[in-house]
Motif scaffolding. Structure first.
Motif, PDB file in Angstrom:
ATOM      1  N   VAL A 103       0.843  -1.201   0.000  1.00 16.66           N
ATOM      2  CA  VAL A 103       0.000   0.000   0.000  1.00 16.66           C
ATOM      3  C   VAL A 103       0.873   1.244   0.000  1.00 16.66           C
ATOM      4  O   VAL A 103       0.651   2.191  -0.753  1.00 16.66           O
ATOM      5  N   ALA A 104       1.917   1.239   0.828  1.00 21.94           N
ATOM      6  CA  ALA A 104       2.815   2.402   0.883  1.00 21.94           C
ATOM      7  C   ALA A 104       3.478   2.628  -0.464  1.00 21.94           C
ATOM      8  O   ALA A 104       3.542   3.761  -0.963  1.00 21.94           O
ATOM      9  N   LEU A 105       3.939   1.542  -1.076  1.00 23.86           N
ATOM     10  CA  LEU A 105       4.569   1.665  -2.394  1.00 23.86           C
ATOM     11  C   LEU A 105       3.570   2.185  -3.417  1.00 23.86           C
ATOM     12  O   LEU A 105       3.895   3.048  -4.244  1.00 23.86           O
ATOM     13  N   ALA A 106       2.339   1.647  -3.341  1.00 28.07           N
ATOM     14  CA  ALA A 106       1.303   2.066  -4.293  1.00 28.07           C
ATOM     15  C   ALA A 106       0.999   3.551  -4.141  1.00 28.07           C
ATOM     16  O   ALA A 106       0.908   4.285  -5.120  1.00 28.07           O
ATOM     17  N   ILE A 107       0.891   3.992  -2.878  1.00 30.38           N
ATOM     18  CA  ILE A 107       0.603   5.413  -2.635  1.00 30.38           C
ATOM     19  C   ILE A 107       1.755   6.263  -3.154  1.00 30.38           C
ATOM     20  O   ILE A 107       1.557   7.288  -3.820  1.00 30.38           O
ATOM     21  N   ALA A 108       2.983   5.810  -2.883  1.00 27.87           N
ATOM     22  CA  ALA A 108       4.148   6.571  -3.348  1.00 27.87           C
ATOM     23  C   ALA A 108       4.156   6.647  -4.872  1.00 27.87           C
ATOM     24  O   ALA A 108       4.378   7.714  -5.452  1.00 27.87           O
ATOM     25  N   LEU A 109       3.859   5.529  -5.514  1.00 23.95           N
ATOM     26  CA  LEU A 109       3.846   5.494  -6.990  1.00 23.95           C
ATOM     27  C   LEU A 109       2.776   6.434  -7.530  1.00 23.95           C
ATOM     28  O   LEU A 109       3.048   7.291  -8.384  1.00 23.95           O
ATOM     29  N   VAL A 110       1.555   6.270  -6.991  1.00 26.42           N
ATOM     30  CA  VAL A 110       0.437   7.092  -7.479  1.00 26.42           C
ATOM     31  C   VAL A 110       0.720   8.571  -7.203  1.00 26.42           C
ATOM     32  O   VAL A 110       0.498   9.433  -8.058  1.00 26.42           O
ATOM     33  N   ALA A 111       1.273   8.853  -6.024  1.00 26.79           N
ATOM     34  CA  ALA A 111       1.526  10.258  -5.666  1.00 26.79           C
ATOM     35  C   ALA A 111       2.583  10.855  -6.575  1.00 26.79           C
ATOM     36  O   ALA A 111       2.423  11.969  -7.087  1.00 26.79           O
ATOM     37  N   SER A 112       3.670  10.099  -6.819  1.00 30.58           N
ATOM     38  CA  SER A 112       4.739  10.700  -7.621  1.00 30.58           C
ATOM     39  C   SER A 112       4.313  10.844  -9.077  1.00 30.58           C
ATOM     40  O   SER A 112       4.547  11.875  -9.695  1.00 30.58           O
ATOM     41  N   VAL A 113       3.667   9.807  -9.592  1.00 32.76           N
ATOM     42  CA  VAL A 113       3.197   9.908 -10.988  1.00 32.76           C
ATOM     43  C   VAL A 113       2.111  10.977 -11.082  1.00 32.76           C
ATOM     44  O   VAL A 113       2.056  11.749 -12.040  1.00 32.76           O
ATOM     45  N   GLY A 114       1.262  11.037 -10.039  1.00 32.98           N
ATOM     46  CA  GLY A 114       0.204  12.054 -10.011  1.00 32.98           C
ATOM     47  C   GLY A 114       0.792  13.455 -10.003  1.00 32.98           C
ATOM     48  O   GLY A 114       0.346  14.337 -10.733  1.00 32.98           O
ATOM     49  N   ALA A 115       1.832  13.649  -9.177  1.00 30.86           N
ATOM     50  CA  ALA A 115       2.466  14.973  -9.106  1.00 30.86           C
ATOM     51  C   ALA A 115       3.082  15.325 -10.453  1.00 30.86           C
ATOM     52  O   ALA A 115       2.975  16.453 -10.939  1.00 30.86           O
ATOM     53  N   TRP A 116       3.692  14.309 -11.067  1.00 31.72           N
ATOM     54  CA  TRP A 116       4.295  14.539 -12.392  1.00 31.72           C
ATOM     55  C   TRP A 116       3.220  14.911 -13.413  1.00 31.72           C
ATOM     56  O   TRP A 116       3.358  15.890 -14.152  1.00 31.72           O
ATOM     57  N   ALA A 117       2.125  14.133 -13.407  1.00 31.10           N
ATOM     58  CA  ALA A 117       1.050  14.406 -14.365  1.00 31.10           C
ATOM     59  C   ALA A 117       0.410  15.765 -14.074  1.00 31.10           C
ATOM     60  O   ALA A 117       0.082  16.522 -14.986  1.00 31.10           O
TER      61      ALA A 117
ATOM     62  N   LEU B 108      -0.971   7.606 -18.373  1.00 27.80           N
ATOM     63  CA  LEU B 108       0.044   6.925 -17.572  1.00 27.80           C
ATOM     64  C   LEU B 108      -0.343   6.923 -16.098  1.00 27.80           C
ATOM     65  O   LEU B 108      -0.184   5.932 -15.393  1.00 27.80           O
ATOM     66  N   PHE B 109      -0.881   8.054 -15.665  1.00 30.05           N
ATOM     67  CA  PHE B 109      -1.295   8.160 -14.263  1.00 30.05           C
ATOM     68  C   PHE B 109      -2.395   7.150 -13.970  1.00 30.05           C
ATOM     69  O   PHE B 109      -2.332   6.422 -12.973  1.00 30.05           O
ATOM     70  N   LEU B 110      -3.386   7.077 -14.873  1.00 30.78           N
ATOM     71  CA  LEU B 110      -4.482   6.128 -14.661  1.00 30.78           C
ATOM     72  C   LEU B 110      -3.943   4.700 -14.658  1.00 30.78           C
ATOM     73  O   LEU B 110      -4.355   3.866 -13.850  1.00 30.78           O
ATOM     74  N   ALA B 111      -2.981   4.422 -15.559  1.00 34.00           N
ATOM     75  CA  ALA B 111      -2.384   3.094 -15.598  1.00 34.00           C
ATOM     76  C   ALA B 111      -1.720   2.784 -14.263  1.00 34.00           C
ATOM     77  O   ALA B 111      -1.842   1.680 -13.733  1.00 34.00           O
ATOM     78  N   CYS B 112      -1.036   3.788 -13.703  1.00 38.65           N
ATOM     79  CA  CYS B 112      -0.368   3.598 -12.416  1.00 38.65           C
ATOM     80  C   CYS B 112      -1.383   3.335 -11.321  1.00 38.65           C
ATOM     81  O   CYS B 112      -1.158   2.518 -10.433  1.00 38.65           O
ATOM     82  N   VAL B 113      -2.503   4.064 -11.371  1.00 39.99           N
ATOM     83  CA  VAL B 113      -3.544   3.870 -10.365  1.00 39.99           C
ATOM     84  C   VAL B 113      -4.067   2.437 -10.442  1.00 39.99           C
ATOM     85  O   VAL B 113      -4.172   1.741  -9.426  1.00 39.99           O
ATOM     86  N   VAL B 114      -4.337   1.986 -11.686  1.00 40.63           N
ATOM     87  CA  VAL B 114      -4.831   0.624 -11.871  1.00 40.63           C
ATOM     88  C   VAL B 114      -3.800  -0.376 -11.344  1.00 40.63           C
ATOM     89  O   VAL B 114      -4.113  -1.303 -10.600  1.00 40.63           O
ATOM     90  N   LEU B 115      -2.551  -0.140 -11.715  1.00 42.70           N
ATOM     91  CA  LEU B 115      -1.456  -0.999 -11.289  1.00 42.70           C
ATOM     92  C   LEU B 115      -1.376  -1.046  -9.764  1.00 42.70           C
ATOM     93  O   LEU B 115      -1.253  -2.117  -9.161  1.00 42.70           O
TER      94      LEU B 115
END
Lengths: 344, 551
Positions: free
Chosen positions: B27-41, B270-277
């Protein structure tokens, strides 16, 4: 969004983008083809009555009071000057001389004489450029010029900031996020200067459909003002202050009478262009009865004198005495309400 | 399979499966991934407010450029009105150019550069326009004034002159000048200009109206030169590519806006893909964890069941294994008491040795149970001494032969006797004893058991092979568990302790035991025990060293 099947999602997204691009292209198309200028909200352009040759000073100039109040304090504060002896009001007397100093050239204690007659600070916000020559395109530049002039403040805004800090730091911090600094000092002064309008001159009331505001003679003076061509240059809301003109259109005024000074070069002093020689910003005639003597060199002591010089050297007219009286009578209707001091 | 303690009733702690990552980490990794990709997007998004403001500025620029020309044309035509609107237009254009310096952040670096370059070009044009407009205002003001005043002044001078004597020539000249200046006012042809020049050169400002004449001539000059100057200024201004420069700026911006929009779209996908992932990852880790937990619980309960089962087996085994010899002892003792004085020596001896055998069997059994119990309790019950393995093997095999059921042959191969190694003799005897006894016990009638004891580099190798009933594959896993007996043992007696003891004895030596077996065709045990040599002694000494008595 997740729940939409991918095809639907893509389709809707693409449509949104297509609309955005299309609207942008429409915008660009419009800019490529000559379009009818949008003249909404600019009535002066579309109406052509003689009335808007000259306009009354607006009563609704928007001023940010906190900044203007800081500017007012600064304007009256000798701490701005290098030695703490003079303030802006030393030369720009707001009470007695219509925002000028009543002298031919400024002469402050312990300082050299100024090179020019002090121009008024009233209605400066309505000018198109600043200083006699009209060289400064921003009021802040004019402020810097006055601050650095050795015959005036003999300092810079940057150098003044530490002197101002004890009395102003907290008050600036309350108004400006970046607190007391040179940029904000200029801004506060600019905002205050913009507030120094003199509305409701009798002539302005006359322009606002009150014929009784002027006497018959004054109305005749206004007619003469237009007829002999004063209005060619002295027009607009500030009755001047919106274009350059050469001093000595018909014949040379300055060189005829005395040795020329650098100030007589006018705009050419800064641009070094031959065509700018003796070119000055046409001054506003508002409150002109208060700001004697006249011209950049203060060479006309009275309004009558100034009117005759202008008629002869700028218009190629020789005025009869009664015409001078009419014109001067009209000019005296341009005195507006002197802005009151807001803070003690 | 790790050996379990037979006497322990405590359920062992379920070990966390190392193969499954904790869901909280996922969950922590997922949040970090979504947050960083989200911030980038988010950083790449096309800010609608900024875009609206900016494009509005660019559009206003174009509009104002057109308005500027229109306003100048109005003033050129002499239409009334002040210069304020013109001043305002120029000021707005300057302000817009200043504000346009802040290109929206979503335009990439290359785009920013190009937009700024176009802006600089537009600003250069504006500076030229500003100069022209200011000159136009000054010149036009003078020109219009002279155009208004000159005809009146020239007419008045001509009239006045006509009343003066001997001024006919001057009157004609002034009237000619008036006519030609008016021609210039309408259309400044070269022809008319030349005419005016000629008039200006020929008219002498003298006579009684010299001053008036001089002023009229000055106005004529102003009209003649001013008309041309103003025309040139106007033509120059209208030729300035102000609107074109502003349009080019708008085009550059629109082009790079499209790039930014495409990039933003890609980043959102890409962000949506990351969220799904991320969601899938979290779900998968939770499911995996749940499955692992379920497995662990099943395994634990199986182990608990097994432990209970083992205890039951222990109880039934011990009750059986101890009851039989105990009843032998009790009955023999009873018989001895009742008939002892009547029996002869032979009968006495028979019952006494029955009692002795029963007691010794129980001692052996207890010895085995204690060995397992101590080993499982963590005692390293390892007492090394010097052992002649070949001699020991012979001793054990001889004893087993004596007890072997009819028809089973035990063949023993060893190296030379008298070679001693360092090992625990008591444990080695357990190993040989149990393996050979098992081989004999599960052999078919007339079967052959082969025992090979050999020495190789630093190790003793014991191979015991039979051709008996074999061990089913399912039982091989639990072969060395205490009290576990294969499912195919039938009526053959056994404690389920033998191989468990063997295993522990081998383990205590740091050795290895391997088994190869198939049901119905036999079993082969292969034991390797690392030892060090201890020299050669006599067989008597070897027996004396033996810590445990006979079999």
């Amino acid at each position: 969004m997740f729940l939409l099947p991918p095809t639907v999602r893509n389709a809707s997204r693409l449509r949104v983008i297509a609309v955005a691009v299309a609207s942008c292209l429409v915008g660009c198309d419009a800019s490529l083809t000559p379009v009818q200028p949008d003249i909404e909200g600019d009535e002066e352009v579309s109406t052509a009555s003689e009335g808007d040759l000259v306009l009354p000073i607006p009563l609704d100039i928007v001023i940010d009071a906190p900044r203007a109040l800081l500017g007012e304090r600064l304007f009256h504060d000798p701490a701005l000057s290098s030695d703490g002896t003079v303030s802006c009001t030393s030369c720009h007397d707001l009470v007695h001389h219509g925002g000028a100093d009543g002298q031919v050239r400024s002469q402050l204690p312990g300082r050299t004489a100024g090179p020019i007659n002090v121009p008024t600070v009233f209605n400066v916000g309505l000018n198109f450029r600043w200083s006699w020559s009209g060289h400064w395109q921003l009021m802040a530049e004019q402020i810097d010029a006055a601050m650095s002039a050795p015959h005036a403040m003999a300092t810079t805004v940057e150098d003044a900031v530490p002197r101002l800090a004890p009395a102003y730091a907290s008050d600036f911090a309350a108004v400006y996020p970046s607190g007391l600094d040179a940029t904000n000092v200029r801004d506060a002064l600019t905002e205050y200067l913009r507030s120094l309008t003199t509305p409701n001159a009798r002539f302005d009331r006359f322009l606002r459909d009150d014929p009784s505001a002027l006497t018959e003679a004054e109305r005749a003076g206004w007619a003469l003002f237009r007829e002999i061509g004063c209005v060619s240059c002295h027009q607009g809301v500030n009755i001047g202050g919106n274009l350059f003109q050469r001093f000595g259109v018909i014949e040379d005024y300055l060189g005829q009478r005395r040795e020329l000074t650098p100030a007589d070069l006018g705009l050419a002093r800064f641009t070094h262009q031959e065509s700018d020689r003796r070119v000055f910003r046409v001054p506003s005639l508002r409150n002109v009865e208060l700001t004697a003597p006249y011209f950049h060199d203060g060479s006309a002591a009275t309004l009558e004198e100034a009117v005759q010089v202008m008629a002869r050297y700028q218009l190629g007219r020789t005025l009869r005495d009664d015409q001078v009286v009419l014109l001067v009578g009209f000019l005296r209707t341009l005195t507006g309400e002197i802005p009151p001091r807001r803070a003690p | 399979m790790t050996p379990e303690r037979p006497t322990s009733g405590v359920v062992p702690r379920v070990p966390a499966s190392r193969a499954v990552t904790s869901p909280s980490i996922v969950v922590a990794l997922a949040i970090a991934l979504v947050a960083s990709v989200g911030a980038w997007a988010f950083g790449l998004r096309v800010d609608a407010t900024a875009h609206d403001a900016y494009s509005e500025r660019l559009r206003s620029m174009v509009t104002l450029e057109h308005r500027l020309n229109e306003q100048v044309l109005r003033k050129y035509a002499g239409l009334a009105g002040s210069y304020d609107p013109l001043v305002r237009t120029m000021r707005e254009l300057r302000d817009l150019h200043r504000q346009a310096d802040l290109v929206p952040a979503f335009i990439d670096e290359e785009g920013q550069e190009e937009v700024r370059a176009r802006l600089a070009e537009s600003r250069d044009v504006l500076a030229i326009q500003d100069t022209i407009v200011e000159q136009f205002k000054s010149e036009n003001a003078i020109l219009l004034n002279s155009l208004r005043f000159f005809p009146v002044a020239a007419g008045e001078v001509a009239d006045a002159l006509s009343r003066e004597p001997a001024s006919e020539a001057q009157v004609a000249q002034v009237r000619g000048l008036l006519r030609d200046v008016l021609r210039i006012a309408v259309s400044p042809t070269a022809d008319a200009l030349a005419e005016v020049e000629r008039h200006l050169a020929s008219i002498r400002p003298d006579g009684p109206l010299a001053e008036d004449l001089r002023i009229v001539l000055r106005h004529a000059e102003i009209v003649a030169s001013g008309r041309q100057t103003v025309d040139h200024l106007l033509a120059d201004l209208l030729q300035q590519p102000g609107a074109e420069a502003a349009s080019a700026l708008g085009d550059a911006y629109a082009r790079h806006l499209e790039v930014a929009q495409q990039r933003a779209q890609t980043s959102v996908i890409l962000f949506l893909a990351c969220v799904v992932l991320a969601v899938a990852g979290v779900a998968a880790s939770i499911f995996a964890r749940m499955r692992a937990d379920a497995q662990a619980i099943r395994a634990a309960s199986a182990r608990v069941a097994e432990a209970i089962d083992r205890q039951n087996r222990f109880v039934s085994m011990t009750s059986h294994e101890f009851r039989t010899p105990l009843s032998v002892i009790v009955s023999s003792a009873d018989l001895l008491r009742a008939y002892g004085d009547k029996w002869g020596r032979e009968q006495h001896e028979k019952h006494l040795s029955r009692i002795e055998r029963a007691g010794r069997g129980m001692t052996d059994l207890l010895d085995g149970i204690l060995l397992i119990g101590r080993t499982d309790a963590g005692h390293r019950d390892f007492r090394p001494g010097r052992v002649d393995v070949a001699a020991l093997a012979h001793e054990v095999v001889d004893a087993q032969r004596a007890r072997a059921k009819a028809g089973v042959t035990v063949v023993l191969e060893t190296g030379r006797e008298g070679e001693q190694v360092v090992a625990d003799p008591r444990l080695l005897r357990h190993v040989l004893d149990n393996l050979v006894a098992n081989a004999v016990k599960y052999s078919k009638p007339k079967g052959v058991v082969s025992v090979v004891v050999s020495r190789a580099d630093g190790e003793v190798r014991i191979e015991v092979e039979d051709h008996g009933i074999g061990i089913p594959p399912a039982d091989q896993e639990k072969l060395f568990d205490t009290f576990h007996r294969a499912t195919n043992v039938g009526a053959v007696q056994g404690t389920g302790l033998g191989l468990a003891i063997v295993k522990r004895a081998v383990d205590l030596h740091g050795g290895e035991i391997a088994v190869k077996s198939s049901a119905d065709s036999g079993t082969r045990f292969d034991v390797r025990i690392p030892v060090s040599a201890a020299g050669t002694i006599t067989s008597e000494e070897s027996s004396a060293e033996d810590a445990i008595g006979g079999p």
